[in-house]
Design a protein around this motif. Structure first.
Motif, short mmCIF file in Angstrom:
data_model
loop_
_atom_site.label_atom_id
_atom_site.label_comp_id
_atom_site.label_asym_id
_atom_site.label_seq_id
_atom_site.Cartn_x
_atom_site.Cartn_y
_atom_site.Cartn_z
N TRP A 284 0.91 -1.62 -0.30
CA TRP A 284 0.30 0.18 0.11
C TRP A 284 0.88 1.34 -0.01
CZ3 TRP A 284 -4.99 -1.15 3.89
CH2 TRP A 284 -5.28 -1.64 3.63
N GLU A 547 -8.04 -3.07 -2.96
CA GLU A 547 -7.52 -2.07 -3.91
C GLU A 547 -8.43 -0.71 -4.92
OE1 GLU A 547 -4.19 -2.16 -5.40
OE2 GLU A 547 -3.26 -3.60 -4.55
N LEU A 550 -7.68 2.37 -2.44
CA LEU A 550 -6.41 2.88 -2.81
C LEU A 550 -7.10 3.91 -3.83
CD1 LEU A 550 -3.89 0.29 -2.30
CD2 LEU A 550 -4.48 2.38 -1.03
#
Length: 779
Positions: A284, A547, A550
């Motif tokens: 990340w 994902e 993000l």
């Protein structure tokens, strides 16, 4: 020396000597007392009876008729009889009831990643299940004891069970029962070392030798009582967590149990520091893929980094820092930058006054004030937590309202003390490999006196956004300012757990964090066991969702936060939305002219009353700045009361009524005219609806001039009224009231809102701004 007394009674002789008027420092030391029972002939010493003081003490000693043991007092003898199993066979002897205290260390987690389906936090569920299991275990123990012996005062088994259950008390470190409810642990948070104290009344014979060495059989063999409690409680927990669909989503284990023989220990009130861990995937971070590949290769050749499949046996501290120097240079400084970002969120230690003055003299700067506790720091220090906990003394308290769960609404207002918390440490504790996967995570550690729901996850998410370059580095300074309301980034759930609870003032007196009951769970480490469980629950679907999270932070959340920060730090009206000439503004409606004229007259004559101390704390300092001091008459707030409503004298009339009687009459006549109109009402979700209101007459009105209020909820003796009504007057632009983030224009537009439960504050403005807030306290 021998003293002669011609008194018949021995006890009277001793008492007469002890109560004599001879001063203490002049009394002779007496080894024996001679009692003369008749006329004493010369040289006839046989008639003198010597009573040695030691013999007198021996005559006052008490002997147990069962075992012939000697005791110096009756109380000591009674205690012996109530405890000794061989001497308390008589059913007529009363049993001494004492309060027993047990300390449980428990671990738990939810087997589901859909934490929204949980109807209560895991901590509360674990506490309820543990309470049920312990009561069931104690019931089994009491039945076994009463069947082997009838020594418990002749009471029946049902009577003993009833006495124990009625006196049952429980406290849990992660559940706020004696603190503000917003300090309870959030939903979606697991635990490896939550602490629960349980106490109850029972026979003193139940826990001999501080709970160690006593066995159920009464002989040399049998079960150790603490081991029996731990094993049986775990057994009942396994049964309980499989009875219903909701319980099946939880796994709860007893890690350790200890008996508290002395002192007062409370799991919630005695806790001084709570330690949380978050499992952050290395990928990340910025350049995360490269960092992950590098560390996995580094880990294969390094024994200094903790391997979850082999815990070092010689570790003396559970919280040992495993984040050591690497053998090779990382491919990016992203890890170091992330560490520094976390450190920016920590509370600073405030030096004492002598050290602050020394720092001031060294700097020789006019901008530093040696009398200010925050004079030597880049940001203003408003509150300090004075804790006598070694290096944790005098730590800064910061307002974490922007890092709280939005559903808390007004409870997360910065004018509420529970929002101001100390964050002692935020760091990368160590790196580890995900079991059975070619992935790595950074174990982040957060230590503080207490945490509000979502605080840790928002700390992680915001720090990650800074690391990726999506947010500026000063975001923590602005987000913890009591004058600012803004969004923060919320990290995904399912990766947070309570690692440990610290009790600085009691850790030396209790021995309960060593896992000495040798349960299956503690063969390695409770933290390692829990980390493996949490990471094993993650599947491909979770990775896809994370994902996507993000990408959403980069494209939506972070840009929106930057806009909020820009407005908070330097919002200015442009030529397009600000009108220099006040005459170009729409003229005030006729019904407002009388009140507006009276308010302007008060300002013109500089007779505006002083603002109360409590209210001034939530008002930004506006007005002319002359030599660093704000002119008081340029802004402020005071309260007036409706004399027609307060005829019964429930409240004393405020000073504003005596100084401005014409204003009082005009303001409450204005409210009656407004009440006949259709008024907007602010909803919790930020929407508005038109309402035909029937307010009647309010009992009070807050009168404000150029007062820009910071985020707060209403308090004081007015607490309890459902709705307030606000109206703006004067020539100004901006100045909307913001209710839970939604702005509402109020210039000659009345608005009803729930000021007692919803956070509200004043938007920035330019010009002359008055406002009236009508409310009625709960009488």
């Amino acid at each position: 020396m021998k003293v002669l007394f011609f008194i018949c009674g021995v006890q009277a002789t001793i008492s007469a000597f002890q109560n004599s008027v001879i001063p203490t420092f002049e009394r002779p030391s007496v080894n024996s007392i001679c009692i003369v029972t008749g006329a004493l002939s010369a040289g006839n010493s046989d008639e003198c009876v010597n009573l040695n003081t030691n013999e007198r003490i021996q005559q006052q000693q008490h002997e147990c008729k069962f075992c012939s043991q000697i005791f110096s007092s009756r109380n000591a003898l009674f205690r012996h009889i109530s405890i000794c199993s061989s001497c308390s066979n008589d059913d007529n002897l009363p049993v001494r009831q004492v309060r027993h205290a047990l300390v449980f260390k428990i671990g738990y987690f939810a087997r589901t990643n859909d934490h929204g389906s949980l109807n209560r936090p895991e901590a509360e569920t674990a506490g309820l299940k543990l309470e049920f299991a312990v009561k069931k275990t104690l019931s089994e123990y009491i039945i076994n004891v009463t069947q082997k012996s009838s020594k418990d005062g002749g009471s029946s088994t049902d009577g003993i069970l009833s006495s124990v259950l009625d006196s049952f008390r429980m406290a849990q470190s992660s559940v706020a029962m004696q603190r503000h409810d917003i300090l309870s642990q959030e939903t979606g948070c697991a635990a490896a070392g939550d602490i629960v104290t349980i106490s109850f009344l029972g026979s003193a014979s139940w826990f001999q030798n501080d709970g160690k060495g006593y066995n159920l059989s009464g002989g040399s063999g049998g079960y150790d009582l603490l081991a029996f409690l731990a094993q049986k409680t775990n057994h009942y927990l396994e049964e309980e967590t499989g009875n219903d669909d909701y319980s099946k989503t939880m796994e709860i284990r007893v890690v350790d149990v200890e008996y508290l023989a002395k002192g007062q220990f409370h799991a919630e009130k005695s806790a001084t520091q709570r330690i949380y861990h978050y499992l952050l995937p290395l990928k990340w971070l910025k350049d995360g893929e490269e960092l992950q590949k590098w560390w996995l290769l580094e880990n294969e050749h390094s024994v200094a980094i903790e391997n979850e499949n082999h815990i070092l046996q010689n570790r003396t501290k559970e919280d040992i820092d495993s984040f050591v120097s690497f053998k090779t240079v990382p491919p990016s400084n992203s890890l170091k930058r992330f560490r520094n970002t976390l450190k920016n969120a920590e509370s600073v230690s405030i030096p004492n006054r002598r050290v602050r003055r020394s720092m001031f003299l060294q700097n020789q700067s006019e901008s530093h004030d040696p009398s200010s506790i925050g004079s030597t720091f880049s940001r203003e220090i408003k509150k300090v937590q004075a804790r006598k906990l070694g290096t944790l003394v005098n730590r800064e308290r910061r307002a974490w309202h922007n890092f709280a769960d939005p559903s808390l609404k007004g409870k997360a207002s910065p004018n509420h003390e529970p929002i101001w918390r100390v964050l002692d440490r935020a760091r990368i504790h160590h790196l580890m490999k995900v079991p059975h996967k070619n992935e790595a995570v950074a174990v982040l550690e957060f230590r503080g006196d207490a945490f509000i729901p979502q605080q840790v996850r928002r700390l992680v998410g915001t720090a990650l956004a800074v690391n990726r370059g999506w947010l500026p580095e000063n975001v923590f300074d602005l987000a913890t300012s009591a004058d600012t309301v803004m969004n923060t980034v919320l990290a995904p759930a399912g990766r947070l757990y309570l690692n440990r609870i610290r009790f600085h003032t009691d850790e030396g007196g209790i021995d309960m964090l060593k896992c000495n009951t040798q349960l299956d769970l503690t063969r390695n480490s409770p933290s390692a066991w829990l980390r493996n469980q949490l990471l094993s629950n993650k599947d491909v679907r979770d990775n896809i969702m994370e994902e996507a999270w993000l990408k959403e932070v980069e494209s939506d959340s972070a840009p929106h936060i930057i806009l909020q920060m820009n407005k908070a730090t330097g919002y200015s009206f442009t030529s397009d939305n600000f009108v220099d000439d006040a005459l170009d503004l729409p003229a005030p409606p006729k019904q407002y002219l009388q009140v507006l004229g009276l308010l302007r007259e008060i300002v013109k004559t500089r007779t505006w009353p002083d603002t109360s101390t409590a209210r001034s704390k939530i008002i930004l300092k506006h007005g002319d700045d002359q030599g660093g001091e704000v002119v008081q008459e340029k802004f402020g707030s005071f309260t007036i009361a409706n004399p027609n409503v307060l005829k019964n004298g429930v409240f004393d009339l405020p000073i504003g009524n005596r100084h401005f009687p014409d204003l009082v009459e005009a303001v409450f006549e204005l409210e009656l005219m407004i009440a006949s109109q259709i008024v907007k009402r602010a909803n919790i979700d930020g929407s508005t609806e038109l309402q035909e209101i029937d307010r009647g007459s309010s009992s009070h009105c807050a009168v404000n001039f150029n007062a820009q209020f910071t985020p707060h909820v209403d308090s004081g003796r007015g607490l309890g009224q459902s709705l307030s009504m606000i109206i703006g007057l004067g020539d100004y632009n901006g100045g909307e009231i913001i209710v839970e983030g939604a702005p509402y224009p109020i210039r000659y537009q009345p608005l009803e809102f729930d000021g007692w439960r919803l956070r509200h504050w004043t938007n920035q403005y330019e010009g002359e701004r008055f406002s009236l807030v009508f409310f009625t306290p709960d009488m």
